[in-house]
Design an enzyme around this catalytic site. Structure first.
Site, PDB file in Angstrom:
ATOM      1  N   SER A 148      36.589  43.215  40.144  1.00  0.00           N
ATOM      2  CA  SER A 148      37.685  43.706  41.314  1.00  0.00           C
ATOM      3  C   SER A 148      38.512  44.220  41.306  1.00  0.00           C
ATOM      4  O   SER A 148      39.914  44.511  40.289  1.00  0.00           O
ATOM      5  CB  SER A 148      38.222  42.201  41.952  1.00  0.00           C
ATOM      6  N   CYS A 149      39.335  45.361  42.272  1.00  0.00           N
ATOM      7  CA  CYS A 149      40.481  45.571  42.075  1.00  0.00           C
ATOM      8  C   CYS A 149      40.578  46.218  40.825  1.00  0.00           C
ATOM      9  O   CYS A 149      39.808  47.052  40.633  1.00  0.00           O
ATOM     10  CB  CYS A 149      41.246  44.331  42.768  1.00  0.00           C
TER      11      CYS A 149
END
Length: 597
Positions: free
Chosen positions: A328-329
């Site tokens: 994520s990210c």
């Protein structure tokens, strides 16, 4: 025409509309109005959670230089300046005469109170403010400045205009004046008390959330699991299965280093961890340690090798020869570095499939057309590196403070009015409490992230090394499922689509109608949710969208469940205990590192 919904904007734009346009209802239940205002605050802040940006600070010299461009425009084009001054004076005559039709953007909540239209003095004040803002913006646009100079001048102008909005003053905010009378001045007393507290404890920034109701491990981050491995940099959490059978291939998640992992476990009804547990997926999640200055030398290579340790532990506990992974990210940036390192060593078989949530690997594209991109110069990058190197870390508070000034109406002035003028407490909301639970970045990791902006190594093979291995993403062979959000201001969906293209045309790309965090925390049940899903076969993201087929109602979580289950191997009886003889449970989830501040 694009099918993508436009990102909602809270910034006021001047439009010429009939003054008698439909406005808010004049009579409204006070409690309902309070709840509505709190909902708006939460909604605006949720669209701008800290996540992966900003890593480059905007220096005072950059702001001064940007203000200088405005003076430069005045000096180079005095005739145009005079023309726009004349336009402003003409508009003022119409305002005084009551014939001006200038009005705020209907989406601008700062001026939603009916008194802005019904009271002549307030309407004139608002129209004068909007007229001045409009003419100044138009003057900069028509000046002989370069495009970059115009953009920087517009940014400084917008900062000043936002600060000078009449809604920010007690004497000219009708909602605040009304509450002053209704409470006998107690709202002002509470506002002064809260201002003093923020000045002493929050470096002068208005608090965005009341975090006191939320306790990690008690009413947030409550998914059942155990810490099965710990070293100086991370704890590995294994979560307990909730099904009789599980899939053989485990899922190892790499969350962002910039935030704590529990955004995916805020409450059972919106917990991605619980969703995976209920899907029969054996779930392992890394919980990064919150570094201090003594950890200044932890860089991207060290974090990538942590992923290798986590994969090895998950394989040994489950008996699987390989894993699926999730990034994520900024955790996805680390995952990409790890995959490149594995490919360079001929060990790519250790990871079979990957999921990527709101992650842009082409770093320059994430800054294109963004405010931060205006100030991402070599000098700014050098200054940012030097600052974190000197301190040993880049603090989460510093990142949040800079990010707030990138969108001051949503993240500063909204709370200035709510907390100080109205005397309300900031909202108590779990996502905002998580966002306020900031972490630090080690100086070396910060420097490595900044190098990604200059080197763009995931698109340029050989531009970066991880633990001595040259990274070439064209050698990475994994199944991929990539999620982007239509209103994501932090990792624009077009950049996320570029991530999907790195892994080939068989990659599934999903476009959710949400912002950065809402794209991830997207449980079923929201009637307004929908998404598009199709293979990433088109070169251009807009072309992909045009050919993605009909939008699908609801959350993308069930769609991902089917995708990951098909790629998770055989069905086996669920383990009765977590961990193993070699990796016994050390303590219950959420562990100890997540509690460090």
């Amino acid at each position: 025409m694009s099918k993508t919904p436009r990102a909602s904007q809270t910034t006021t734009t001047t439009k010429r509309r009939p003054a008698a346009g439909r406005g808010p209802r004049k009579s409204e239940d006070p409690e309902r109005a309070c709840n509505s205002q709190e909902h708006e605050l939460v909604g605006a802040a949720m669209n701008h959670t800290l996540a992966g940006n900003p890593l480059v600070s905007v220096r005072a010299v950059d702001l001064a230089g940007s203000a200088g461009y405005l003076l430069k425009a005045l000096g180079k084009t005095p005739i145009k300046a005079g023309y726009h001054l004349g336009g402003y004076l003409k508009e003022l005559r119409g305002i005084v005469g009551g014939t001006s039709s200038i009005a705020p953007d209907p989406r601008d909540k700062r001026f939603a109170d009916p008194a802005w239209q019904s009271n002549f003095v307030l309407r004139a004040l608002l129209q004068s403010y909007l007229a001045g803002q409009s003419e100044l913006t138009r003057f900069i646009g028509s000046s002989n400045l370069t495009p970059l100079e115009k953009s920087r001048a517009q940014f400084v102008t917008s900062l000043l205009a936002d600060a000078m909005a009449p809604s920010n003053s007690l004497l000219t905010n009708p909602t605040a004046l009304r509450k002053l009378v209704d409470t006998g001045g107690m709202n002002l007393v509470r506002g002064i008390r809260q201002f003093t507290h923020d000045a002493l404890n929050n470096r002068g920034m208005p608090a965005q959330v009341d975090s006191t109701p939320f306790k990690v491990g008690e009413n947030i981050a409550t998914a059942k699991g155990e810490v099965v491995f710990r070293n100086d940099m991370f704890e590995l959490l294994q979560f307990a299965p909730t099904t009789e059978n599980v899939y053989a291939r485990p899922l190892v998640m790499s969350p962002p280093q910039i935030n704590k992992y529990y955004a995916i476990d805020l409450s059972p009804e919106k917990s991605l961890i619980k969703w995976a547990q209920d899907s029969g997926v054996q779930m392992f999640v890394i919980s990064w340690r919150n570094p201090t200055s003594e950890h200044r030398d932890w860089g991207l290579s060290e974090y990538a090798l942590c992923l290798d340790q986590a994969v090895d532990v998950a394989c040994k506990i489950t008996g699987s020869p390989d894993v699926n992974m999730w990034g994520s990210c900024s955790g996805g940036i680390t995952l990409a570095a790890y995959l490149g390192w594995l490919a360079a060593r001929g060990e790519g078989h250790k990871v079979a499939n990957t999921s990527w949530a709101v992650c842009v690997l082409d770093m320059p594209s994430a800054l294109d057309d963004s405010t931060l991109g205006l100030f991402t110069t070599p000098a700014a990058l050098r200054t940012a590196k030097a600052s974190s190197r000197r301190k040993g870390v880049l603090s989460g508070q510093d990142m949040a403070r800079m990010f707030a000034w990138m969108r001051p109406n949503d993240l500063i002035w909204n709370y200035w009015v709510n907390n100080y003028l109205l005397g309300n407490k900031p909202p108590a909301f779990d996502i905002l409490a998580w966002n306020n639970d900031t972490t630090r970045l080690p100086a070396q990791l910060h420097a490595d992230y900044l190098d990604l902006v200059q080197l763009n190594p995931y698109s340029n093979p050989g531009a970066m090394q991880i633990a001595g291995e040259s990274i070439d993403m064209t050698k990475v062979r994994v199944g991929a499922y990539v999620i982007g959000g239509t209103t994501d201001h932090i990792t624009p969906w077009q950049g996320c689509y570029g991530t999907a293209r790195l892994f080939g045309e068989d990659t599934t790309f999903v476009l959710s109608n949400a912002g950065h965090l809402q794209s991830l925390v997207n449980p079923p049940g929201n009637p307004k949710s929908y998404f598009y899903a199709a293979p990433a076969t088109a070169d251009d993201p807009e072309a992909w969208l045009q050919n993605a087929g009909e939008r699908q109602g609801g959350s993308w979580w069930p769609h991902w469940r089917e995708w990951i289950q098909q790629r998770s191997g055989a069905n086996l009886p669920a383990p009765k205990k977590l961990g193993s003889r070699k990796y016994p449970p050390l303590c219950a989830a959420p562990g100890t590192y997540v509690l460090e501040r």
